[in-house]
Write a protein that holds these residues in place. Sequence first.
Motif: not given
Length: 155
Positions: A57-70, A43-55
């Motif tokens: 793609t969303g933050h680095v590529i698209a510029g969305r603000e994302i509050d990530r606690d890696r 579960y934790a690995i899959a959850y981490h992957c969702a956060a990776v894709a979101d961060y």
Amino acid sequence: MQDQNEYLYFLRRAFDGMLDVLEELGDDLANTRPPLPGANSVYAIAYHCAAVADYWTGHVIAGREIDRDRASEFTATGHGKDLHRQVDELFEQLKADLAQVTPSSSPRNTPPADFEGPDRPLSVQGVQLHVLEELAQHYGQIQITRDLLKQGASS
């Protein structure tokens, strides 16, 4: 604008494989860490992957603000069905994030130096390759973790 359907197809394949393992194991076993130093639950690995894709793609590529606690991603627990729903919602967001970019353009943000990733400036395509790299390796990790957990459950 570039059609991102092929890229999203391969991301989805990786996520669907992870989500299939979560379903196969059930919530109890999917939230169990194998008895190895530093191991993470499926579960934790899959959850981490969702956060990776979101961060990335969303933050680095698209510029969305994302509050990530890696760090907290690796101790996350939850229900597979909830994570499946979260990934479905993530894919709608990823489509929107990628709709206005081209592979050769520059990302809108640079990741912090302490986040693991390539050690040089990347194009959008480079960031996408990094996300795919992360998902592929973690999907393999999930498969091995599943095998270890199932072996332990049958011992």
